[in-house]
Motif scaffolding. Sequence first.
Motif, PDB file in Angstrom:
ATOM      1  N   LEU A  32       6.490  54.069  98.904  1.00 59.24           N
ATOM      2  CA  LEU A  32       6.309  55.383  98.215  1.00 59.24           C
ATOM      3  C   LEU A  32       5.157  55.563  97.263  1.00 59.24           C
ATOM      4  O   LEU A  32       4.952  56.498  96.717  1.00 59.24           O
ATOM      5  CB  LEU A  32       7.687  55.546  97.212  1.00 59.24           C
ATOM      6  CG  LEU A  32       8.911  55.226  97.853  1.00 59.24           C
ATOM      7  CD1 LEU A  32      10.274  55.041  96.812  1.00 59.24           C
ATOM      8  CD2 LEU A  32       9.096  56.381  98.822  1.00 59.24           C
ATOM      9  N   THR A  33       3.994  54.701  97.772  1.00 60.57           N
ATOM     10  CA  THR A  33       2.806  54.664  97.064  1.00 60.57           C
ATOM     11  C   THR A  33       2.304  56.116  96.955  1.00 60.57           C
ATOM     12  O   THR A  33       2.214  57.027  97.954  1.00 60.57           O
ATOM     13  CB  THR A  33       1.806  53.814  97.537  1.00 60.57           C
ATOM     14  OG1 THR A  33       1.957  52.734  96.994  1.00 60.57           O
ATOM     15  CG2 THR A  33       0.416  54.070  96.945  1.00 60.57           C
ATOM     16  N   SER A  34       1.568  57.008  95.792  1.00 59.39           N
ATOM     17  CA  SER A  34       1.197  58.174  95.759  1.00 59.39           C
ATOM     18  C   SER A  34      -0.512  58.193  95.305  1.00 59.39           C
ATOM     19  O   SER A  34      -0.684  57.242  94.577  1.00 59.39           O
ATOM     20  CB  SER A  34       1.887  59.026  94.767  1.00 59.39           C
ATOM     21  OG  SER A  34       1.223  60.455  94.625  1.00 59.39           O
ATOM     22  N   VAL A  35      -1.180  58.810  96.384  1.00 55.20           N
ATOM     23  CA  VAL A  35      -2.547  58.396  96.064  1.00 55.20           C
ATOM     24  C   VAL A  35      -3.117  59.955  96.041  1.00 55.20           C
ATOM     25  O   VAL A  35      -2.910  61.007  96.766  1.00 55.20           O
ATOM     26  CB  VAL A  35      -3.298  57.974  97.191  1.00 55.20           C
ATOM     27  CG1 VAL A  35      -4.661  57.925  97.087  1.00 55.20           C
ATOM     28  CG2 VAL A  35      -2.719  56.460  97.438  1.00 55.20           C
ATOM     29  N   THR A  36      -4.111  60.215  94.802  1.00 52.64           N
ATOM     30  CA  THR A  36      -4.840  61.650  94.757  1.00 52.64           C
ATOM     31  C   THR A  36      -6.204  61.061  94.767  1.00 52.64           C
ATOM     32  O   THR A  36      -6.804  60.470  93.898  1.00 52.64           O
ATOM     33  CB  THR A  36      -4.332  62.313  93.460  1.00 52.64           C
ATOM     34  OG1 THR A  36      -3.140  62.760  93.417  1.00 52.64           O
ATOM     35  CG2 THR A  36      -5.094  63.638  93.193  1.00 52.64           C
ATOM     36  N   GLU A  37      -6.964  61.564  95.750  1.00 52.02           N
ATOM     37  CA  GLU A  37      -8.391  61.364  95.844  1.00 52.02           C
ATOM     38  C   GLU A  37      -8.998  62.323  94.955  1.00 52.02           C
ATOM     39  O   GLU A  37      -8.857  63.511  94.750  1.00 52.02           O
ATOM     40  CB  GLU A  37      -8.814  61.523  97.556  1.00 52.02           C
ATOM     41  CG  GLU A  37      -8.128  60.693  98.282  1.00 52.02           C
ATOM     42  CD  GLU A  37      -8.776  60.838  99.834  1.00 52.02           C
ATOM     43  OE1 GLU A  37      -9.360  61.933 100.030  1.00 52.02           O
ATOM     44  OE2 GLU A  37      -8.797  60.080 100.572  1.00 52.02           O
ATOM     45  N   GLU A  38      -9.948  61.471  94.138  1.00 49.34           N
ATOM     46  CA  GLU A  38     -10.742  62.074  93.136  1.00 49.34           C
ATOM     47  C   GLU A  38     -12.369  62.430  93.646  1.00 49.34           C
ATOM     48  O   GLU A  38     -13.006  63.454  93.501  1.00 49.34           O
ATOM     49  CB  GLU A  38     -10.721  61.234  91.734  1.00 49.34           C
ATOM     50  CG  GLU A  38      -9.308  61.478  91.293  1.00 49.34           C
ATOM     51  CD  GLU A  38      -8.538  62.729  90.861  1.00 49.34           C
ATOM     52  OE1 GLU A  38      -9.387  63.697  90.820  1.00 49.34           O
ATOM     53  OE2 GLU A  38      -7.322  62.662  90.714  1.00 49.34           O
ATOM     54  N   HIS A  39     -13.066  61.507  93.965  1.00 55.33           N
ATOM     55  CA  HIS A  39     -14.371  61.527  94.450  1.00 55.33           C
ATOM     56  C   HIS A  39     -15.317  62.202  93.032  1.00 55.33           C
ATOM     57  O   HIS A  39     -16.211  62.908  93.447  1.00 55.33           O
ATOM     58  CB  HIS A  39     -14.561  62.449  95.520  1.00 55.33           C
ATOM     59  CG  HIS A  39     -13.858  61.721  96.793  1.00 55.33           C
ATOM     60  ND1 HIS A  39     -14.268  60.594  97.478  1.00 55.33           N
ATOM     61  CD2 HIS A  39     -12.871  62.263  97.521  1.00 55.33           C
ATOM     62  CE1 HIS A  39     -13.475  60.174  98.459  1.00 55.33           C
ATOM     63  NE2 HIS A  39     -12.495  61.146  98.185  1.00 55.33           N
ATOM     64  N   TRP A  40     -15.342  61.465  91.941  1.00 55.03           N
ATOM     65  CA  TRP A  40     -16.256  62.203  90.847  1.00 55.03           C
ATOM     66  C   TRP A  40     -17.418  61.596  90.900  1.00 55.03           C
ATOM     67  O   TRP A  40     -17.789  60.753  91.679  1.00 55.03           O
ATOM     68  CB  TRP A  40     -15.303  61.591  89.550  1.00 55.03           C
ATOM     69  CG  TRP A  40     -14.133  62.571  89.329  1.00 55.03           C
ATOM     70  CD1 TRP A  40     -13.478  63.111  90.156  1.00 55.03           C
ATOM     71  CD2 TRP A  40     -13.555  62.710  88.106  1.00 55.03           C
ATOM     72  NE1 TRP A  40     -12.421  63.847  89.413  1.00 55.03           N
ATOM     73  CE2 TRP A  40     -12.451  63.435  88.187  1.00 55.03           C
ATOM     74  CE3 TRP A  40     -13.684  62.248  86.658  1.00 55.03           C
ATOM     75  CZ2 TRP A  40     -11.561  63.807  87.071  1.00 55.03           C
ATOM     76  CZ3 TRP A  40     -13.102  62.454  85.743  1.00 55.03           C
ATOM     77  CH2 TRP A  40     -11.890  63.371  85.772  1.00 55.03           C
TER      78      TRP A  40
ATOM     79  N   GLN B  52     -26.438  61.927  77.193  1.00 59.41           N
ATOM     80  CA  GLN B  52     -25.376  60.711  77.406  1.00 59.41           C
ATOM     81  C   GLN B  52     -24.849  60.812  78.823  1.00 59.41           C
ATOM     82  O   GLN B  52     -24.763  61.951  79.433  1.00 59.41           O
ATOM     83  CB  GLN B  52     -23.979  61.106  76.822  1.00 59.41           C
ATOM     84  CG  GLN B  52     -22.756  60.182  76.878  1.00 59.41           C
ATOM     85  CD  GLN B  52     -21.535  60.569  76.168  1.00 59.41           C
ATOM     86  OE1 GLN B  52     -20.827  61.308  76.833  1.00 59.41           O
ATOM     87  NE2 GLN B  52     -21.332  60.186  75.203  1.00 59.41           N
ATOM     88  N   TRP B  53     -25.169  59.466  79.602  1.00 59.67           N
ATOM     89  CA  TRP B  53     -24.940  59.411  80.905  1.00 59.67           C
ATOM     90  C   TRP B  53     -23.357  58.624  80.766  1.00 59.67           C
ATOM     91  O   TRP B  53     -23.347  57.608  80.192  1.00 59.67           O
ATOM     92  CB  TRP B  53     -25.826  58.697  81.542  1.00 59.67           C
ATOM     93  CG  TRP B  53     -25.375  58.049  82.968  1.00 59.67           C
ATOM     94  CD1 TRP B  53     -25.510  58.645  84.137  1.00 59.67           C
ATOM     95  CD2 TRP B  53     -24.995  56.626  83.216  1.00 59.67           C
ATOM     96  NE1 TRP B  53     -25.164  57.889  85.323  1.00 59.67           N
ATOM     97  CE2 TRP B  53     -24.780  56.943  84.740  1.00 59.67           C
ATOM     98  CE3 TRP B  53     -24.481  55.651  82.667  1.00 59.67           C
ATOM     99  CZ2 TRP B  53     -24.121  55.816  85.558  1.00 59.67           C
ATOM    100  CZ3 TRP B  53     -24.025  54.611  83.101  1.00 59.67           C
ATOM    101  CH2 TRP B  53     -23.882  54.641  84.675  1.00 59.67           C
ATOM    102  N   THR B  54     -22.427  59.217  81.737  1.00 65.07           N
ATOM    103  CA  THR B  54     -21.220  58.755  82.013  1.00 65.07           C
ATOM    104  C   THR B  54     -20.836  58.355  83.355  1.00 65.07           C
ATOM    105  O   THR B  54     -21.269  59.123  84.314  1.00 65.07           O
ATOM    106  CB  THR B  54     -20.199  59.599  81.485  1.00 65.07           C
ATOM    107  OG1 THR B  54     -20.355  60.091  80.117  1.00 65.07           O
ATOM    108  CG2 THR B  54     -18.796  59.004  81.518  1.00 65.07           C
ATOM    109  N   ASN B  55     -20.315  57.108  83.577  1.00 66.56           N
ATOM    110  CA  ASN B  55     -20.157  56.446  85.104  1.00 66.56           C
ATOM    111  C   ASN B  55     -18.989  56.940  85.677  1.00 66.56           C
ATOM    112  O   ASN B  55     -18.092  56.031  85.903  1.00 66.56           O
ATOM    113  CB  ASN B  55     -20.375  54.841  84.989  1.00 66.56           C
ATOM    114  CG  ASN B  55     -20.359  54.525  86.367  1.00 66.56           C
ATOM    115  OD1 ASN B  55     -20.783  55.211  87.426  1.00 66.56           O
ATOM    116  ND2 ASN B  55     -20.024  53.135  86.555  1.00 66.56           N
ATOM    117  N   TRP B  56     -18.874  58.300  85.869  1.00 64.09           N
ATOM    118  CA  TRP B  56     -17.554  58.873  86.298  1.00 64.09           C
ATOM    119  C   TRP B  56     -17.462  58.567  87.799  1.00 64.09           C
ATOM    120  O   TRP B  56     -16.309  58.750  88.406  1.00 64.09           O
ATOM    121  CB  TRP B  56     -17.494  60.305  86.158  1.00 64.09           C
ATOM    122  CG  TRP B  56     -17.290  60.685  84.738  1.00 64.09           C
ATOM    123  CD1 TRP B  56     -17.949  61.591  84.105  1.00 64.09           C
ATOM    124  CD2 TRP B  56     -15.804  60.552  84.020  1.00 64.09           C
ATOM    125  NE1 TRP B  56     -17.147  61.807  82.677  1.00 64.09           N
ATOM    126  CE2 TRP B  56     -16.002  61.061  82.839  1.00 64.09           C
ATOM    127  CE3 TRP B  56     -14.957  59.829  84.576  1.00 64.09           C
ATOM    128  CZ2 TRP B  56     -15.209  61.144  81.893  1.00 64.09           C
ATOM    129  CZ3 TRP B  56     -13.723  59.683  83.412  1.00 64.09           C
ATOM    130  CH2 TRP B  56     -13.912  60.297  82.153  1.00 64.09           C
TER     131      TRP B  56
END
Length: 440
Positions: free
Chosen positions: A321-329, A302-306
């Motif tokens: 007040l925008t909150s951002v969490t960088e993920e870079h999966w 299984q390939w998942t396009n994370w």
Amino acid sequence: MPPMTLKTRLLTAATALAMAAPVPALAAGFALKEQSVSGQGTSYAGVTAGANGDASAMFFNPATMGLVKGTQVVQTASGLILSSKVESARATRAARLGGTPIAGNASPGDIGQDAVVPAGYIVYSVSDDLKLGLSANGPWGLVTDYGANWIGRYHGIRSDLRTYNFMPSVSYRLHPMLTLGGGIQIQYAKAKLSQATDFAIRAGRTPGSLDVLSDVKGDDWGYGFTVGALVEPMPGTRMGVSYRSSVKHELSGDISFTGLPAPLAGLLPNQGANAKLVTPEIVNIGLYHELTDKWAVMADAQWTNWSRFRELRVVPNNASLTSVTEEHWKDTWFLALGTSYKVTDDLTLRAGAAFDKAAVDVSHRTPRIPEQNRYWLSVGAGYKVTDSLQVDVAYSHIFVPSTTVDLRDNLTGADAGRGNLFVDYKSSIDIIGVQARMSF
């Protein structure tokens, strides 16, 4: 009781159960593989090729409905025993703010929770070639909770994502060797996220002297599709392939703030908020081959396009007040091998192993989803109680290597002001599944 009334009641129960439980993430990212107990017995090897011939395989490949005879109802329940314990944790402020320790609980213990994940299926045979189906599942989910006073609260406190997916499907055998299938995903998602903000930094006060807790809630309906094919080049040999599309959600709800003293409370009124959630595309390939009339071997990939999950962004009405969490999966692969042995016409034994690649490395791992590679070992059995009832059971142990979160705050980018965070986790997962299959 007339047969159709019985089927209707069973489907209603299956749908209700599929809506009932919280869902901790047990596969890469926030995916939930626990959708078929007969498939779990081989660590999901061969499930895309309909290795066990029951309706639960339609979640992975709708073309496998072509293997069902007559009408079939399947109800699964997977008990998840999850341990994800914080072994050690340390948090400090950015060096430019003095690098002082962040006060709070450094030992929040087990951040996960046990749960039961159900799924329900029904397949109706219009003819030998044409099948109609409906499934109810929770394909994506996440629950982690550290408590409001833990030292990493500026990076996240509670993360709770739940999805409920309904998929009407159809399959048609075009040729004795080829069956095609497809379905429409109708998906409801809801999420709750909480974290603290060191508001003292913005207010020019001593860091840590004024924490503000934010709670975000939102939900949305989204739509997608699934298509698949099943090829049977010879009796006892099958190959399946499927594609599950992404589903786009625009979660809308509200955000509330607590912790400001009364004279300042008006600075952060409760307000509307939204966040985007896009589930990844998935491609499955499965193989099933009977070595003898008793032994069979199988495999799945299984390939998942994370890699489409780049950030978690929450946007209140007050955009400042925008909150951002960088993920870079990163994209991932799930690879499984399994076997089954038919002891008698009524009893089948199964076993399998799998490797589930993590979607994120240590440089971008966050406490919201502190995931790591997973290694599966599974055993299972299916027993035909009567001509119309089969019961399947399975047990899996998932080995998870020690996991580390290592986040650095240099007062730039999305993590500015959240502090440095170093956490070590020790995790393990056990899954016990029970499945009932009724055929008419």
